[in-house]
Design a protein around this motif. Sequence first.
Motif, short mmCIF file in Angstrom:
data_model
loop_
_atom_site.label_atom_id
_atom_site.label_comp_id
_atom_site.label_asym_id
_atom_site.label_seq_id
_atom_site.Cartn_x
_atom_site.Cartn_y
_atom_site.Cartn_z
N ILE A 162 103.05 59.02 38.41
CA ILE A 162 102.61 57.46 38.43
C ILE A 162 101.48 57.99 39.75
O ILE A 162 100.93 57.34 39.78
N ALA A 163 102.47 58.84 40.27
CA ALA A 163 101.50 58.48 41.98
C ALA A 163 100.11 59.80 41.99
O ALA A 163 99.29 59.23 42.42
N LEU A 164 100.04 60.62 40.47
CA LEU A 164 99.15 61.23 40.42
C LEU A 164 98.02 60.77 39.26
O LEU A 164 97.19 60.21 39.56
N GLU A 165 98.56 59.78 38.96
CA GLU A 165 98.42 58.03 37.87
C GLU A 165 97.17 57.68 39.15
O GLU A 165 96.27 57.15 37.88
N THR A 196 108.39 64.95 45.33
CA THR A 196 107.53 64.39 46.20
C THR A 196 105.96 65.25 46.21
O THR A 196 105.42 65.32 46.36
N CYS A 197 106.43 66.49 46.72
CA CYS A 197 105.76 67.84 46.62
C CYS A 197 105.13 67.83 45.24
O CYS A 197 103.50 68.99 45.64
N THR A 198 105.04 67.01 44.68
CA THR A 198 104.25 67.21 43.46
C THR A 198 102.44 66.93 44.18
O THR A 198 102.44 67.39 43.00
N GLY A 199 102.44 66.27 44.62
CA GLY A 199 100.68 65.79 45.04
C GLY A 199 99.45 67.25 45.46
O GLY A 199 99.17 67.03 45.86
N GLY A 200 100.90 68.32 45.76
CA GLY A 200 100.19 69.18 45.61
C GLY A 200 99.28 69.75 44.70
O GLY A 200 98.36 70.85 45.17
N ALA A 201 99.71 69.39 44.14
CA ALA A 201 98.82 69.30 42.81
C ALA A 201 97.08 68.98 42.62
O ALA A 201 96.36 70.15 43.07
N VAL A 202 97.17 68.61 43.84
CA VAL A 202 96.10 67.46 44.00
C VAL A 202 95.29 68.15 45.74
O VAL A 202 94.75 67.51 46.11
N GLN A 203 96.17 68.85 46.26
CA GLN A 203 95.93 68.94 47.47
C GLN A 203 96.46 68.06 48.70
O GLN A 203 95.77 67.93 49.98
N SER A 204 96.96 66.98 48.30
CA SER A 204 97.97 66.06 48.98
C SER A 204 99.20 67.05 50.18
O SER A 204 100.16 67.66 48.95
N MET A 205 99.37 66.39 50.57
CA MET A 205 101.26 66.61 51.28
C MET A 205 102.19 66.02 50.65
O MET A 205 101.87 65.06 51.81
#
Length: 409
Positions: free
Chosen positions: A106-109, A126-135
């Motif tokens: 959901i956080a990506l969407e 939560t490290c999934t955010g790195g897919a879009v260069q979010s820390m």
Amino acid sequence: MLPGEPLANQIVAAHAGREAVGTGELVSVGVDRVYLQDGNSPTIARLFEQHGLDSVFDPDRIAFVFDHSVLVPDRKMADRLREATVFARNLGARILPRGAGISHVIALEEGWFEPGSLVLGSDSHTCTGGAVQSMGLGMGATDIAAAMVTGRTWLKVPETVWLRVRGVPHPAVRAKDVVLEALRVFGQRPFLYRSVEWVGEWAAGLSLDSAASVASMGVEMGAKCVFLPAAPGRPPGLVPLEPPGEAKVLELPVGDLRPMVALPHSPFDSVPVDDVAGQRVDYVFIGSCTNSRLEDIAEVAGVLADRPVHPDVHCVVTPGSRQTYLEASRRGYLDVLTQAGALVTPPGCGACVGTQGTVPAGGERVLSTMNRNFRGRMGNPDAEIFLSSPLVAATAAVLGRFPATKEVV
């Protein structure tokens, strides 16, 4: 923020209000968002009560996602979920109810992860955010509670390691296979509390769904955070994502890589699927925050389009979000899966956490697309859990056994 610095340094400096930070510094930073999952929300609620807290820094930037217990298995869990719901409502935070999906998907969407942002989650992936260069940083209950109130957290600026993938893998190799190979080759030691920047043509060529699969397993690598390069189909990222001259660069050749399977009970103990080909499979689970996105479900539907699930296999498919579920339905994937004999469940974490169905029986051999297969992960320490890509898992569901590489199409 100084371009040319490691991405972790750039992001931390920007959120500390400084031009630059040094590796190893302890720094106080502002956070862009905080999100919680239902499993530990009651613990955080008790921390608020114990310390007399009743408000948060910005309700619009805090969300509660009910994803671990979508189909509540017992009264005790039902009471915990009610407690978490009341807590969230009293704070005025956003609530994504059961069935909305997995928090990280959901956080990506929803765009909670943005390039250059710093996001905290009460879940390790939560490290999934790195897919879009979010820390994206997974933290425990106390740190999350403090950040909810103050809008700030502290951290040590991690050292950066660059991981360069070289070569073109076999056509049946997916992002999951490359991560399993990295874990097999390097283990955790080179990555512990480090920022890992994936570089090279392979990483830059990944779709957003595949990049998310790679990023989500940063915690299995032991990393503090991970970053994938900016690429077409993904939000424009920070620059540059190339290691400086004296950087620590690890090389991962994949030219000879074949589809991989992680053996029980560790994601580090991986072998080529050919090493286990022919062994029976009792239960296939396709889901989790690593492999539950539309790309994954589409590939599974492609395998099952004209071949039914083997009669001896229990096959469960759990989409990662309501958005994924609805789009998969619109495209006809869910009809294909259901007609083939798979059990499609509501969106959420599903069987991954072992608190709700389907829990495997003792002695059953499970092939799962999850990120980890520690003993008891799915609720039964006597089950054998293997990990693979959705492509390998779907093929095994049809055959009733682990396939050989030549059978993975």
